[in-house]
Structures are given as structure tokens and as C-alpha cells.
Design a protein around this motif. Structure first.
Motif, PDB file in Angstrom:
ATOM      1  N   SER A  61       0.847  -1.181   0.000  1.00 37.13           N
ATOM      2  CA  SER A  61       0.000   0.000   0.000  1.00 37.13           C
ATOM      3  C   SER A  61       0.888   1.237   0.000  1.00 37.13           C
ATOM      4  O   SER A  61       2.103   1.130   0.178  1.00 37.13           O
ATOM      5  N   ARG A  62       0.275   2.378  -0.199  1.00 34.55           N
ATOM      6  CA  ARG A  62       1.052   3.613  -0.216  1.00 34.55           C
ATOM      7  C   ARG A  62       0.220   4.741   0.356  1.00 34.55           C
ATOM      8  O   ARG A  62      -1.013   4.738   0.274  1.00 34.55           O
ATOM      9  N   ASP A  63       0.924   5.703   0.920  1.00 36.05           N
ATOM     10  CA  ASP A  63       0.304   6.915   1.440  1.00 36.05           C
ATOM     11  C   ASP A  63       1.089   8.070   0.835  1.00 36.05           C
ATOM     12  O   ASP A  63       2.155   8.439   1.343  1.00 36.05           O
ATOM     13  N   ASN A  64       0.571   8.624  -0.240  1.00 37.88           N
ATOM     14  CA  ASN A  64       1.308   9.679  -0.938  1.00 37.88           C
ATOM     15  C   ASN A  64       1.444  10.934  -0.081  1.00 37.88           C
ATOM     16  O   ASN A  64       2.425  11.669  -0.219  1.00 37.88           O
ATOM     17  N   ALA A  65       0.500  11.162   0.800  1.00 36.36           N
ATOM     18  CA  ALA A  65       0.588  12.339   1.673  1.00 36.36           C
ATOM     19  C   ALA A  65       1.781  12.232   2.622  1.00 36.36           C
ATOM     20  O   ALA A  65       2.381  13.245   2.996  1.00 36.36           O
ATOM     21  N   LYS A  66       2.117  10.996   2.991  1.00 31.05           N
ATOM     22  CA  LYS A  66       3.255  10.764   3.886  1.00 31.05           C
ATOM     23  C   LYS A  66       4.518  10.382   3.126  1.00 31.05           C
ATOM     24  O   LYS A  66       5.558  10.124   3.742  1.00 31.05           O
ATOM     25  N   ASN A  67       4.386  10.289   1.799  1.00 32.35           N
ATOM     26  CA  ASN A  67       5.545   9.919   0.972  1.00 32.35           C
ATOM     27  C   ASN A  67       6.136   8.577   1.423  1.00 32.35           C
ATOM     28  O   ASN A  67       7.367   8.403   1.479  1.00 32.35           O
ATOM     29  N   THR A  68       5.253   7.661   1.726  1.00 33.74           N
ATOM     30  CA  THR A  68       5.658   6.378   2.308  1.00 33.74           C
ATOM     31  C   THR A  68       4.843   5.253   1.693  1.00 33.74           C
ATOM     32  O   THR A  68       3.672   5.457   1.348  1.00 33.74           O
ATOM     33  N   ASN A  69       5.469   4.102   1.542  1.00 38.42           N
ATOM     34  CA  ASN A  69       4.702   2.924   1.169  1.00 38.42           C
ATOM     35  C   ASN A  69       4.991   1.810   2.164  1.00 38.42           C
ATOM     36  O   ASN A  69       5.973   1.871   2.924  1.00 38.42           O
TER      37      ASN A  69
END
Length: 127
Positions: free
Chosen positions: A70-78
Motif C-alpha cells: 500500500s502507499r500513502d502519498n501524503a506521507k511519501n511512504t509505502n
């Protein structure tokens, strides 16, 4: 882009771990993200990938149904959620990023041109 993988450790058969890959230097928007692993004495192998929008994923047969990317683009993290871990999952896990102009994973996550790689995090599963 600098990628920092974390979350590895020593777990017992059947347990779970969640790996994280945080990016710095620039946003991951526009990049497909992947996870690979390398066990001692073996070649690096593809594990999972997710496209730039998070709408398409791809998994190696050996982890389908057990791992979720999964990814969280707002946190710049996957993330790589790993459940029902087996001893054969023991490896150093690497995250990677591939600049993709369009959504989707083309002919598969393993075939993307990954330009950026993290340093790896060790996952050890004991029986």
C-alpha cells in the motif's frame, strides 16, 4: 529520491511484520513503488509493486494472499504488510521506485525500470 526501508526484525512462523519505505528528496507521486528481497546465496527477487495511483498492485506468486502493498502519498511512504510469515520469507527486503508516466504497472511490477533503491531491512522468520 532517497528511500529508507524499516520495520524488519525476527519473528516466528505465522507471525506478521509491516515494512515501511519512506522517501525524501522529492515526492513519490508519479512513481510506482516496489519491494524486492534477497536471501543468502540467492538472487534478488520481486515481491510486490503498486502503481503511482495505488489502484493497481502486483505480487509474486509466493506471497499472494499473505502480503499486501500500500502507499500513502501524503506521507511519501509505502508499506508492505506481511502476514503468515514463513521461514522461506527470510531475506533482506529492499524498496524501490520507478518513474512511471501513466497509472498501472504495464506488463508487471517486476518489469519496471526501478531507478531508486533503499538500503534494505532484514526479515528473519524462525520455525
Amino acid at each position: 529520491v532517497q528511500l529508507q526501508a524499516s520495520g524488519g526484525g525476527l519473528v516466528q512462523l505465522g507471525n506478521s511484520l509491516r515494512l515501511s519505505c519512506a522517501a525524501s528528496g522529492r515526492t513519490l507521486v508519479g512513481y510506482a513503488l516496489g519491494w524486492f528481497r534477497q536471501a543468502p546465496g540467492k538472487e534478488r527477487e520481486f515481491v510486490a509493486a503498486i502503481d503511482r495511483n495505488g489502484g493497481s498492485t502486483d505480487y509474486a506468486d509466493s506471497v499472494k494472499g499473505r502480503f499486501t502493498i500500500s502507499r500513502d502519498n501524503a506521507k511519501n511512504t509505502n508499506y508492505l504488510q506481511m502476514n503468515s510469515l514463513k521461514p522461506e520469507d527470510t531475506a533482506v527486503y529492499y524498496c524501490a521506485a520507478a518513474n512511471t508516466p501513466f497509472p498501472g504497472l504495464g506488463s508487471g511490477g517486476s518489469r519496471l525500470r526501478y531507478s531508486y533503491w533503499g538500503q534494505g531491512t532484514q526479515v528473519t522468520v524462525s520455525s
